[in-house]
Motif scaffolding. Structure first.
Motif, PDB file in Angstrom:
ATOM      1  N   MET A 106      37.292 -65.584  81.557  1.00 55.72           N
ATOM      2  CA  MET A 106      36.029 -65.861  82.192  1.00 55.72           C
ATOM      3  C   MET A 106      35.307 -66.690  81.324  1.00 55.72           C
ATOM      4  SD  MET A 106      33.992 -62.618  83.871  1.00 55.72           S
ATOM      5  CE  MET A 106      34.415 -62.124  85.501  1.00 55.72           C
ATOM      6  N   PHE A 107      34.707 -67.968  81.908  1.00 54.92           N
ATOM      7  CA  PHE A 107      33.933 -69.055  81.256  1.00 54.92           C
ATOM      8  C   PHE A 107      32.615 -68.779  81.882  1.00 54.92           C
ATOM      9  CE2 PHE A 107      38.008 -70.527  80.062  1.00 54.92           C
ATOM     10  CZ  PHE A 107      37.823 -70.979  78.875  1.00 54.92           C
ATOM     11  N   PRO A 127      33.586 -58.225  81.228  1.00 53.49           N
ATOM     12  CA  PRO A 127      32.542 -59.492  81.163  1.00 53.49           C
ATOM     13  C   PRO A 127      31.454 -59.785  80.190  1.00 53.49           C
ATOM     14  CG  PRO A 127      31.920 -58.005  82.763  1.00 53.49           C
ATOM     15  CD  PRO A 127      33.202 -57.454  82.300  1.00 53.49           C
ATOM     16  N   PHE A 128      31.146 -58.706  79.433  1.00 52.29           N
ATOM     17  CA  PHE A 128      29.765 -58.982  78.680  1.00 52.29           C
ATOM     18  C   PHE A 128      30.473 -58.690  77.215  1.00 52.29           C
ATOM     19  CE2 PHE A 128      27.335 -57.928  82.321  1.00 52.29           C
ATOM     20  CZ  PHE A 128      26.630 -58.977  82.457  1.00 52.29           C
ATOM     21  N   LEU A 129      31.671 -58.506  76.958  1.00 53.37           N
ATOM     22  CA  LEU A 129      32.118 -58.461  75.661  1.00 53.37           C
ATOM     23  C   LEU A 129      32.492 -60.014  75.263  1.00 53.37           C
ATOM     24  CD1 LEU A 129      32.552 -56.475  73.317  1.00 53.37           C
ATOM     25  CD2 LEU A 129      34.982 -56.081  74.111  1.00 53.37           C
ATOM     26  N   VAL A 130      31.730 -60.747  74.451  1.00 48.69           N
ATOM     27  CA  VAL A 130      31.944 -62.057  74.155  1.00 48.69           C
ATOM     28  C   VAL A 130      32.915 -62.409  73.127  1.00 48.69           C
ATOM     29  CG1 VAL A 130      30.693 -64.290  73.419  1.00 48.69           C
ATOM     30  CG2 VAL A 130      29.362 -62.701  74.664  1.00 48.69           C
ATOM     31  N   GLY A 160      24.787 -76.466  76.099  1.00 48.75           N
ATOM     32  CA  GLY A 160      24.743 -75.495  77.065  1.00 48.75           C
ATOM     33  C   GLY A 160      24.932 -73.963  76.424  1.00 48.75           C
ATOM     34  N   PRO A 161      24.226 -72.990  77.079  1.00 51.56           N
ATOM     35  CA  PRO A 161      24.575 -71.661  76.511  1.00 51.56           C
ATOM     36  C   PRO A 161      25.890 -71.319  77.270  1.00 51.56           C
ATOM     37  CG  PRO A 161      22.395 -71.747  77.441  1.00 51.56           C
ATOM     38  CD  PRO A 161      22.978 -73.070  77.755  1.00 51.56           C
ATOM     39  N   LEU A 162      27.422 -71.328  76.566  1.00 57.91           N
ATOM     40  CA  LEU A 162      28.325 -71.113  77.300  1.00 57.91           C
ATOM     41  C   LEU A 162      28.983 -70.083  76.200  1.00 57.91           C
ATOM     42  CD1 LEU A 162      29.574 -74.728  77.297  1.00 57.91           C
ATOM     43  CD2 LEU A 162      28.487 -73.397  79.214  1.00 57.91           C
ATOM     44  N   PHE A 163      29.782 -68.916  76.866  1.00 59.74           N
ATOM     45  CA  PHE A 163      30.708 -68.053  76.159  1.00 59.74           C
ATOM     46  C   PHE A 163      31.828 -67.706  77.041  1.00 59.74           C
ATOM     47  CE2 PHE A 163      27.724 -65.343  78.661  1.00 59.74           C
ATOM     48  CZ  PHE A 163      28.481 -64.188  79.100  1.00 59.74           C
TER      49      PHE A 163
END
Length: 373
Positions: free
Chosen positions: A366-367, A279-282, A269-272
């Motif tokens: 955050m997962f 929250p959008f800095l992977v 699955g698409p996980l990060f």
């Protein structure tokens, strides 16, 4: 470090002519004397100022006795004279008796400014020494001689502890810093020293310093040329900061990160994973996530910095990000929807479901799991 700091004297000269037969009534003076005493020159010319009144009471008899010495044309004398604020100021004075009269010309040196400056510098030097000894990082001076030996000239207490000695190293002691460096770090330090000597740029390195036999401490070394000695050898000012715990934590974090990356790579699955405050800095992502956006890991993490907002609508991204941050502060599970532009240019709308968890070190993470709509 020497506390006896010498500086050039700051001296203000002034002069007057006084009558020894009339209680040192001032007959004339220069502007500096008038300003010092706070008496207008016109009043001085009218004989309304007596030097005796301005002398410290304990000095009056001694000054008169000195000035009335027989056959003494020049007299050197020191005394306290009251300034315009009524404060006693220590004066160096050369008195010249004028032949055939009872008059005496006094040339005075007001050295109060120099005395104040000397006291201030001495207090500052004492304070600086105390502050240097309070600094957790090690502070030292070392010179680099022609044989590329680093001879320590001074170190504070923190530096002495870091180097495994508990006494300040006196000037002239052949205590060599280069012998304390780990063998694998010496070449790097020598190159940095050579570069600093050529370019005058500061040194910023991480090195291992020997504290006891076969025991080393990781240190952050920041150094720059402070001056040159009489033989032309550069003297470096250096600050050593113990980063052993930081290095250990970094190594532990790197190990955990490598483990996390390996786990994420194999998760379906698409996980990060990301920080709740960004929250959008992977941080790390699964293979399915990389396939979803169509970019390689090098392109996404190294070129784009792992910033997922670069694939989102620039106008919409800030609002979605702020909403995620706000929701994560109140809930452990948050959900949002947004669109991504894949590498092939196609727009993908996803449902982003996240869970906030605490890591072993107590920091939250955050997962996120994405689902195409």
């Amino acid at each position: 470090m020497d506390n006896n700091i010498h500086s050039a004297f700051e001296v203000a000269f002034m002069s007057c002519v006084a009558d020894k037969a009339a209680d040192l009534t001032v007959l004339e003076s220069d502007q500096h004397f008038a300003e010092f005493t706070g008496v207008h020159p016109s009043k001085i010319k009218q004989g309304k100022l007596s030097l005796m009144e301005k002398l410290n009471p304990q000095d009056r008899e001694a000054v008169m006795r000195q000035l009335k010495k027989k056959d003494a044309r020049y007299i050197y004398i020191n005394f306290y004279l009251m300034n315009k604020d009524g404060e006693p100021v220590y004066i160096h004075c050369l008195a010249q008796n004028i032949e055939g009269t009872t008059h005496c010309r006094l040339t005075m040196a007001d050295i109060s400014a120099s005395e104040r400056k000397s006291r201030q510098i001495s207090r500052r030097a004492e304070s600086m020494n105390q502050l240097i000894d309070l600094v957790e990082g090690g502070v030292c001076l070392f010179k680099v001689n022609r044989d590329m030996h680093f001879e320590v000239l001074y170190m504070n207490k923190a530096c002495a502890r870091m180097f495994g000695t508990y006494k300040n190293i006196p000037v002239g002691n052949a205590y060599r810093l280069d012998e304390l460096l780990h063998k694998d770090d010496k070449s790097t330090v020598f190159q940095a020293i050579g570069s600093a000597m050529a370019t005058k740029k500061a040194i910023d390195l991480e090195v291992r310093v020997q504290t006891h036999h076969n025991e080393y401490t990781w240190c952050k070394l920041n150094s720059a040329i402070h001056r040159y000695d009489e033989d032309g050898n550069p003297v470096f000012h250096a600050v050593f900061t113990d980063i052993t715990k930081i290095k250990a934590a970094e190594q532990e974090a790197d190990t955990e990160r490598d483990l996390m990356v390996n786990i994420f790579k194999n998760l379906p699955g698409p996980l990060f994973c990301a920080d709740p405050d960004a929250p959008f800095l992977v941080d790390v992502a699964s293979e399915d996530f990389m396939r979803l956006i169509g970019y390689s890991r090098e392109e996404f993490f190294e070129v784009m910095g792992g910033d997922l907002t670069r694939l989102m609508d620039a106008d919409a991204a800030p609002a979605v990000e702020q909403q995620l941050i706000a929701d994560a502060q109140e809930h452990h599970v948050v959900t949002t929807t947004y669109s991504l532009t894949a590498k092939d240019g196609k727009s993908i709308t996803v449902v982003d479901r996240r869970r906030v968890v605490d890591n072993e070190n107590g920091e939250p993470s955050m997962f996120a799991m994405l689902k195409k709509m």
